[in-house]
Design a protein around this motif. Structure first.
Motif, PDB file in Angstrom:
ATOM      1  N   LEU A  47       0.840  -1.211   0.000  1.00 33.74           N
ATOM      2  CA  LEU A  47       0.000   0.000   0.000  1.00 33.74           C
ATOM      3  C   LEU A  47       0.873   1.259   0.000  1.00 33.74           C
ATOM      4  O   LEU A  47       0.560   2.241  -0.675  1.00 33.74           O
ATOM      5  CB  LEU A  47      -0.941  -0.008   1.210  1.00 33.74           C
ATOM      6  CG  LEU A  47      -2.105  -0.999   1.127  1.00 33.74           C
ATOM      7  CD1 LEU A  47      -2.755  -1.183   2.492  1.00 33.74           C
ATOM      8  CD2 LEU A  47      -3.145  -0.545   0.105  1.00 33.74           C
ATOM      9  N   LEU A 102       2.226   1.677  -3.452  1.00 29.23           N
ATOM     10  CA  LEU A 102       1.162   2.177  -4.334  1.00 29.23           C
ATOM     11  C   LEU A 102       0.952   3.672  -4.125  1.00 29.23           C
ATOM     12  O   LEU A 102       0.789   4.429  -5.079  1.00 29.23           O
ATOM     13  CB  LEU A 102      -0.145   1.410  -4.066  1.00 29.23           C
ATOM     14  CG  LEU A 102      -1.357   1.840  -4.894  1.00 29.23           C
ATOM     15  CD1 LEU A 102      -1.131   1.579  -6.384  1.00 29.23           C
ATOM     16  CD2 LEU A 102      -2.622   1.127  -4.418  1.00 29.23           C
ATOM     17  N   SER A 103       1.001   4.084  -2.874  1.00 26.55           N
ATOM     18  CA  SER A 103       0.862   5.517  -2.542  1.00 26.55           C
ATOM     19  C   SER A 103       1.986   6.324  -3.189  1.00 26.55           C
ATOM     20  O   SER A 103       1.746   7.368  -3.800  1.00 26.55           O
ATOM     21  CB  SER A 103       0.876   5.692  -1.023  1.00 26.55           C
ATOM     22  OG  SER A 103       0.993   7.051  -0.679  1.00 26.55           O
ATOM     23  N   THR A 119       1.435   6.498  -7.059  1.00 25.38           N
ATOM     24  CA  THR A 119       0.262   7.218  -7.572  1.00 25.38           C
ATOM     25  C   THR A 119       0.118   8.623  -7.003  1.00 25.38           C
ATOM     26  O   THR A 119      -0.639   9.432  -7.539  1.00 25.38           O
ATOM     27  CB  THR A 119      -1.026   6.437  -7.250  1.00 25.38           C
ATOM     28  OG1 THR A 119      -1.139   6.284  -5.822  1.00 25.38           O
ATOM     29  CG2 THR A 119      -1.023   5.073  -7.911  1.00 25.38           C
ATOM     30  N   VAL A 138      -1.327   9.225  -4.254  1.00 22.98           N
ATOM     31  CA  VAL A 138      -2.498   9.223  -3.355  1.00 22.98           C
ATOM     32  C   VAL A 138      -2.003   8.895  -1.947  1.00 22.98           C
ATOM     33  O   VAL A 138      -1.340   7.875  -1.750  1.00 22.98           O
ATOM     34  CB  VAL A 138      -3.550   8.175  -3.806  1.00 22.98           C
ATOM     35  CG1 VAL A 138      -4.730   8.140  -2.845  1.00 22.98           C
ATOM     36  CG2 VAL A 138      -4.019   8.470  -5.227  1.00 22.98           C
ATOM     37  N   TYR A 175      -1.171   7.546   1.663  1.00 23.76           N
ATOM     38  CA  TYR A 175      -1.360   6.213   2.262  1.00 23.76           C
ATOM     39  C   TYR A 175      -2.613   6.178   3.139  1.00 23.76           C
ATOM     40  O   TYR A 175      -3.388   5.229   3.101  1.00 23.76           O
ATOM     41  CB  TYR A 175      -0.101   5.862   3.072  1.00 23.76           C
ATOM     42  CG  TYR A 175      -0.191   4.588   3.873  1.00 23.76           C
ATOM     43  CD1 TYR A 175      -0.113   3.344   3.246  1.00 23.76           C
ATOM     44  CD2 TYR A 175      -0.342   4.619   5.265  1.00 23.76           C
ATOM     45  CE1 TYR A 175      -0.178   2.166   3.975  1.00 23.76           C
ATOM     46  CE2 TYR A 175      -0.412   3.444   6.000  1.00 23.76           C
ATOM     47  CZ  TYR A 175      -0.336   2.226   5.353  1.00 23.76           C
ATOM     48  OH  TYR A 175      -0.409   1.056   6.077  1.00 23.76           O
ATOM     49  N   ASP A 225      -5.290   7.891   2.842  1.00 23.78           N
ATOM     50  CA  ASP A 225      -6.487   7.889   1.999  1.00 23.78           C
ATOM     51  C   ASP A 225      -6.776   6.493   1.456  1.00 23.78           C
ATOM     52  O   ASP A 225      -7.932   6.085   1.344  1.00 23.78           O
ATOM     53  CB  ASP A 225      -6.327   8.863   0.817  1.00 23.78           C
ATOM     54  CG  ASP A 225      -6.373  10.327   1.258  1.00 23.78           C
ATOM     55  OD1 ASP A 225      -6.367  10.575   2.484  1.00 23.78           O
ATOM     56  OD2 ASP A 225      -6.395  11.211   0.385  1.00 23.78           O
ATOM     57  N   LEU A 226      -5.715   5.753   1.115  1.00 15.48           N
ATOM     58  CA  LEU A 226      -5.899   4.377   0.635  1.00 15.48           C
ATOM     59  C   LEU A 226      -6.453   3.499   1.761  1.00 15.48           C
ATOM     60  O   LEU A 226      -7.379   2.713   1.549  1.00 15.48           O
ATOM     61  CB  LEU A 226      -4.573   3.793   0.132  1.00 15.48           C
ATOM     62  CG  LEU A 226      -3.940   4.451  -1.099  1.00 15.48           C
ATOM     63  CD1 LEU A 226      -2.603   3.791  -1.417  1.00 15.48           C
ATOM     64  CD2 LEU A 226      -4.866   4.366  -2.320  1.00 15.48           C
ATOM     65  N   VAL A 237      -9.520   0.163  -3.186  1.00 17.45           N
ATOM     66  CA  VAL A 237      -8.185   0.778  -3.222  1.00 17.45           C
ATOM     67  C   VAL A 237      -7.812   1.130  -4.663  1.00 17.45           C
ATOM     68  O   VAL A 237      -7.277   2.215  -4.932  1.00 17.45           O
ATOM     69  CB  VAL A 237      -7.124  -0.159  -2.589  1.00 17.45           C
ATOM     70  CG1 VAL A 237      -5.714   0.317  -2.886  1.00 17.45           C
ATOM     71  CG2 VAL A 237      -7.348  -0.262  -1.079  1.00 17.45           C
ATOM     72  N   LYS A 268      -9.651   4.226  -5.659  1.00 23.37           N
ATOM     73  CA  LYS A 268      -9.112   5.421  -4.981  1.00 23.37           C
ATOM     74  C   LYS A 268      -7.779   5.835  -5.595  1.00 23.37           C
ATOM     75  O   LYS A 268      -7.498   7.029  -5.763  1.00 23.37           O
ATOM     76  CB  LYS A 268      -8.910   5.092  -3.487  1.00 23.37           C
ATOM     77  CG  LYS A 268      -8.535   6.301  -2.638  1.00 23.37           C
ATOM     78  CD  LYS A 268      -9.729   7.199  -2.452  1.00 23.37           C
ATOM     79  CE  LYS A 268      -9.389   8.445  -1.665  1.00 23.37           C
ATOM     80  NZ  LYS A 268     -10.516   9.397  -1.659  1.00 23.37           N
ATOM     81  N   ALA A 269      -6.965   4.832  -5.959  1.00 30.45           N
ATOM     82  CA  ALA A 269      -5.597   5.150  -6.426  1.00 30.45           C
ATOM     83  C   ALA A 269      -5.547   5.524  -7.898  1.00 30.45           C
ATOM     84  O   ALA A 269      -4.751   6.383  -8.290  1.00 30.45           O
ATOM     85  CB  ALA A 269      -4.687   3.940  -6.173  1.00 30.45           C
ATOM     86  N   LEU A 270      -6.388   4.885  -8.726  1.00 28.67           N
ATOM     87  CA  LEU A 270      -6.160   4.984 -10.164  1.00 28.67           C
ATOM     88  C   LEU A 270      -7.336   5.501 -10.991  1.00 28.67           C
ATOM     89  O   LEU A 270      -7.168   5.796 -12.170  1.00 28.67           O
ATOM     90  CB  LEU A 270      -5.725   3.620 -10.715  1.00 28.67           C
ATOM     91  CG  LEU A 270      -4.376   3.124 -10.199  1.00 28.67           C
ATOM     92  CD1 LEU A 270      -4.162   1.670 -10.553  1.00 28.67           C
ATOM     93  CD2 LEU A 270      -3.236   3.965 -10.734  1.00 28.67           C
TER      94      LEU A 270
END
Length: 391
Positions: free
Chosen positions: A296, A299-300, A303, A305, A307, A309-310, A385, A388-390
């Motif tokens: 995660l 990913l944050s 992107t 976004v 962490y 928020d994810l 997730v 939210k991320a993509l």
């Protein structure tokens, strides 16, 4: 393994159960699961220096270029040695950054022998402009050695940005032009029916990456497909659905292993289940969906976004934490008597077929139901997730 496989196919399990040797059956099932989750997969990424190889290696490993352990980008190649980059969650999957053949004085076949081509499962040949003669020489050499290769045209996000200012701009037209140009050039250089995948390492959810994934999955031997699937970033909702389906097909193995090895009940749970095996199963689910804390955070970073928020969209208590028996017990008790007492219809149908003793039946169905509920919740969280991320 797909849904058409059954636990008694594991050599020795049925005999062990018929002889009431549950410990031996549990050990064989555990060994089988470990083997399935550790099948080696070796992927080569090659192309000319500066073509975006290292960024692609990092993207497939879920890393940003500046993360610790990332393949170095923008480095001039001076060596013939393949550089191995294991996946951070699945070390059985290794991506190899191979120097482009243009940086060596060797013909393609000799070059492939020097780098030990036989240990690699497939080759991805990358270019950020046009594929050149050296790329084709390498592809033909790979073909002669009966291995699979795929052409990837990288950095297409740069091309789209460059064309965007034009008055009659069309992203689709720009992509078609790039693809056609690559295909015509490869044909002229002697490749029959070339397929070129357009990819941006920074936006895997766009362009042709899903088509590339499908091609790789289709061409791999059956026993290696799951290894590729689980390391794939969640770049679209379909990949999450595929992961869920594949993990669900393995639940019967975990349930049978848990029931066979259940010498001691999970504390507070009336049914005996093998806590260690359950922890292993759920940990595998969490990693496959990229819901562990390191994934995660990566990913944050990729992107932008935050962490927090994810994590805010995640409902399951099993994401972004260390999975322990105590945590599982807490989650299971919150699932209520449905999970602990009611046999899943689907699991009940498997029992006569598997031929497990009646005494183990309740433990099997309970574990099956628990893992099904947990898997469904984690798949839903992975979808949230992703959005939210993509999206």
């Amino acid at each position: 393994m797909g849904d058409d496989s059954h636990p008694e196919e594991i050599p020795g399990v049925r005999e062990a159960l018929e002889n009431n040797n549950n410990a031996a059956a549990a050990a064989l099932i555990q060994q089988h699961l470990e083997q399935q989750n550790n099948i080696p997969l070796d992927i080569v990424i090659t192309g000319e220096s500066g073509s975006g190889k290292s960024s692609f290696v990092n993207a497939l490993r879920g890393l940003s270029n500046d993360d610790e352990g990332a393949a170095p980008t923008g480095v001039t190649e001076t060596t013939l040695e393949p550089a191995p980059y294991p996946h951070p969650d699945y070390p059985n999957v290794t991506l190899w950054d191979l120097p482009g053949i243009g940086t060596t004085k060797f013909p393609a076949d000799k070059y492939l022998k020097l780098v030990g081509f036989e240990k690699f499962d497939f080759f991805i040949i990358i270019s950020d402009t046009r594929f050149r003669e050296n790329d084709v020489k390498l592809a033909k050499g790979i073909q002669r050695m009966k291995k699979k290769f795929y052409f990837v045209r990288s950095k297409v996000d740069n091309d789209i940005r460059g064309e965007r200012g034009q008055r009659d701009f069309s992203a689709e037209r720009t992509l078609t032009k790039i693809r056609d140009d690559c295909v015509h050039r490869l044909r002229r250089l002697g490749i029959e029916s070339p397929q070129v995948f357009l990819v941006s390492s920074f936006e895997l959810h766009l362009y042709d990456f899903s088509l590339l994934q499908q091609a790789l999955q289709r061409d791999l031997p059956k026993n290696k497909r799951d290894a590729l699937l689980f390391v794939m970033p969640n770049f679209n909702p379909e990949i999450i659905i595929k992961k869920k389906k594949t993990l669900k097909s393995k639940i019967k193995y975990y349930a049978l292993g848990s029931a066979a090895g259940a010498a001691v009940p999970l504390p507070g749970l009336s049914i005996a289940v093998d806590a260690a095996l359950l922890v292993g199963a759920v940990t595998h689910f969490v990693h496959a969906f990229g819901l562990d804390m390191p994934s995660l955070k990566r990913l944050s970073a990729r992107t932008g976004v935050p962490y927090t928020d994810l994590c805010a969209v995640i409902i399951s208590q099993l994401a972004a934490v260390e999975i322990t028996g105590e945590l599982l017990l807490k989650v299971v008790t919150q699932l209520g008597s449905v999970a602990a007492l009611i046999a899943a219809e689907e699991a009940s149908r498997l029992i006569p077929f598997i031929g497990i003793p009646v005494s183990m039946g309740l433990s099997f169905t309970t574990t099956y139901k628990i893992l099904n509920l947990i898997l469904t919740g984690l798949a839903e969280d992975a979808q949230k997730v992703f959005e939210k991320a993509l999206v």
